[in-house]
Enzyme design. Structure first.
Site, PDB file in Angstrom:
ATOM      1  N   GLU A  65     -71.030  37.785  19.603  1.00 40.08           N
ATOM      2  CA  GLU A  65     -72.141  37.446  20.502  1.00 40.08           C
ATOM      3  C   GLU A  65     -73.115  36.482  19.820  1.00 40.08           C
ATOM      4  OE1 GLU A  65     -73.819  36.946  23.804  1.00 40.08           O
ATOM      5  OE2 GLU A  65     -72.519  38.689  23.907  1.00 40.08           O
ATOM      6  N   GLU A  72     -73.756  28.033  22.301  1.00 37.95           N
ATOM      7  CA  GLU A  72     -74.437  27.661  23.541  1.00 37.95           C
ATOM      8  C   GLU A  72     -75.725  26.900  23.260  1.00 37.95           C
ATOM      9  OE1 GLU A  72     -74.949  31.236  25.805  1.00 37.95           O
ATOM     10  OE2 GLU A  72     -72.897  31.191  26.559  1.00 37.95           O
ATOM     11  N   GLU A  81     -77.961  18.269  29.659  1.00 35.25           N
ATOM     12  CA  GLU A  81     -77.350  18.162  30.977  1.00 35.25           C
ATOM     13  C   GLU A  81     -75.989  18.856  30.971  1.00 35.25           C
ATOM     14  OE1 GLU A  81     -77.197  13.995  31.805  1.00 35.25           O
ATOM     15  OE2 GLU A  81     -79.312  13.749  31.328  1.00 35.25           O
ATOM     16  N   ASP A  91     -67.492  28.358  27.919  1.00 42.19           N
ATOM     17  CA  ASP A  91     -66.628  29.366  28.534  1.00 42.19           C
ATOM     18  C   ASP A  91     -65.686  29.985  27.498  1.00 42.19           C
ATOM     19  OD1 ASP A  91     -67.844  28.833  30.943  1.00 42.19           O
ATOM     20  OD2 ASP A  91     -66.133  27.743  31.808  1.00 42.19           O
TER      21      ASP A  91
END
Length: 119
Positions: A65, A72, A81, A91
């Site tokens: 995690e 991310e 963007e 993903d």
């Protein structure tokens, strides 16, 4: 001087853990699950080997995690963007967390079901 660098590195690592706890809801959910599993393990008096499996499972989910969150945040920093290739990377890292969580759940079931059922 080396000792000072080690303590600074530890400080940065601790800051990272605090940051992920504060900013990532899923990490907090995993921490709640951790507390519940540890409590259940103490109540059910897990063996040393059972604890080893539980600790590795919990640690794997939390580490995965953290890595997912870092990926991310890095992608968001590099390109705020939405980009199709960045989405695939995000993903994939989220998928790694899911796979790890499923594995941890299976380990938990293998350890706890016999204790609950009384086998």
């Amino acid at each position: 001087m080396k000792d000072n660098r080690k303590s600074i590195g530890f400080k940065y690592a601790w800051n990272g853990i605090i940051s992920v706890v504060r900013s990532e809801r899923n990490f907090r959910i995993h921490l709640l699950a951790t507390v519940l599993v540890i409590t259940a393990g103490l109540v059910m008096q897990l063996s040393q080997v059972e604890w080893l499996f539980i600790v590795v499972a919990i640690g794997s989910v939390l580490v995965t995690e953290c890595v997912n969150s870092a990926i991310e945040k890095m992608l968001d920093y590099l390109n705020p963007e939405i980009h199709p290739k960045a989405k695939v990377v995000k993903d994939l890292s989220a998928g790694a967390v899911l796979l790890c969580a499923i594995m941890a759940t299976v380990i938990g079931l293998i350890v706890f079901i016999p204790k609950i059922v009384g086998i």
